[in-house]
Design a protein around this motif. Structure first.
Motif, PDB file in Angstrom:
ATOM      1  N   LYS A 263      -1.788   9.402  -6.346  1.00  0.00           N
ATOM      2  CA  LYS A 263      -2.824  10.408  -6.631  1.00  0.00           C
ATOM      3  C   LYS A 263      -3.359  11.018  -5.339  1.00  0.00           C
TER       4      LYS A 263
ATOM      5  N   ARG B  32      -0.934  -2.090  -8.413  1.00  0.00           N
ATOM      6  CA  ARG B  32      -1.157  -0.649  -8.218  1.00  0.00           C
ATOM      7  C   ARG B  32      -1.710  -0.408  -6.814  1.00  0.00           C
TER       8      ARG B  32
ATOM      9  N   VAL C 136       0.597   4.164  -6.033  1.00  0.00           N
ATOM     10  CA  VAL C 136      -0.436   5.080  -6.547  1.00  0.00           C
ATOM     11  C   VAL C 136      -0.499   6.320  -5.647  1.00  0.00           C
TER      12      VAL C 136
ATOM     13  N   THR D 195      -5.033  -2.088  -3.208  1.00  0.00           N
ATOM     14  CA  THR D 195      -4.872  -2.336  -1.770  1.00  0.00           C
ATOM     15  C   THR D 195      -5.655  -3.562  -1.293  1.00  0.00           C
TER      16      THR D 195
END
Ligand SMILES: *Cc1c(COP(=O)(O)O)cnc(C)c1O
Length: 217
Positions: free
Chosen positions: A25, A206, A23, A191
């Motif tokens: 972002k 993710r 991920v 996470t």
């Protein structure tokens, strides 16, 4: 540990068919390239313009996954090059993805997002709504969308029994649906909770901040 060491560490712990979505972002192209050079090809983004600029700037064999809340009026922007939309949280959104995909003559892979967490702020269908949607046959009416499975986020909590029970509810539905429908993707785990998600059968993990560090919003 560096980004590339973390990518290798996580991938080394996943057994097929489970895969990592890194991920990215809020992180720059250089960080993505470091993960890419370690062999990572699936990346997740949650804002439409950011996904587009990264798609344009980065290698074309990257699979871009959209994981955030997708606004109906922005579907058109991302449909040309998104590989998988994890976050279909309403029938209205599904209909718009189908419409925009139809205009381009392409099929778009999607996951139905389930709301199982305690937080009010999370989007998605309830377990019953998702089950009804499959069983009613309504999905067949969206010829340019292929619903590949389910996505969920657990409550943001240190109580791993709670997190596990939420993932378990989603994977139970996934397994029930899988007996009758052609689905293969279960996107769960971030996470804080990805190891529990993997134990509960997740096939797409993710992970953002563990790999790339904190995000500066
Ligand atoms: C940001 C985000 C992630 C990654 O979260 P981390 O805790 O940084 O690993 C995963 N899934 C969704 C839907 C997200 O928006």
């Amino acid at each position: 540990m560096s980004i590339s060491e973390k990518i290798k560490e996580i991938n080394g712990q996943l057994l097929p068919p489970a895969k990592l979505v890194a991920v990215s972002k809020f992180h720059p192209a250089e960080a993505i390239m470091e993960a890419y050079n370690a062999g990572q090809r699936l990346f997740g983004e949650s804002r439409e313009p950011e996904l587009i600029s990264k798609f344009n700037a980065l290698p074309k064999d990257i699979e871009w996954h959209f994981i955030g809340h997708l606004q109906t009026n922005k579907v058109k922007m991302i449909v040309p090059f998104v590989k998988l939309i994890h976050s279909v949280d309403s029938v209205r959104l599904l209909a718009e993805i189908n419409k925009q995909a139809g205009k381009l003559g392409r099929m778009v892979d999607c996951l139905m997002e389930l709301h199982v967490a305690k937080e009010e702020s999370k989007y998605g269908f309830t377990i019953d709504e998702a089950e009804d949607l499959f069983c009613s046959g309504a999905l067949a009416g969206y010829a340019n969308v292929r619903v590949r499975g389910l996505m969920a986020m657990a409550t943001n909590s240190e109580d791993m029994d709670l997190v596990r029970s939420e993932f378990h509810a989603v994977s139970s539905l996934f397994n029930r649906l899988k007996e009758k429908y052609n689905i293969d993707t279960l996107s769960m785990g971030m996470t804080a909770d990805w190891k529990v998600a993997v134990e509960e059968g997740s096939t797409l993990i993710r992970i953002g901040s563990y790999i790339f560090g904190e995000r500066n919003y």
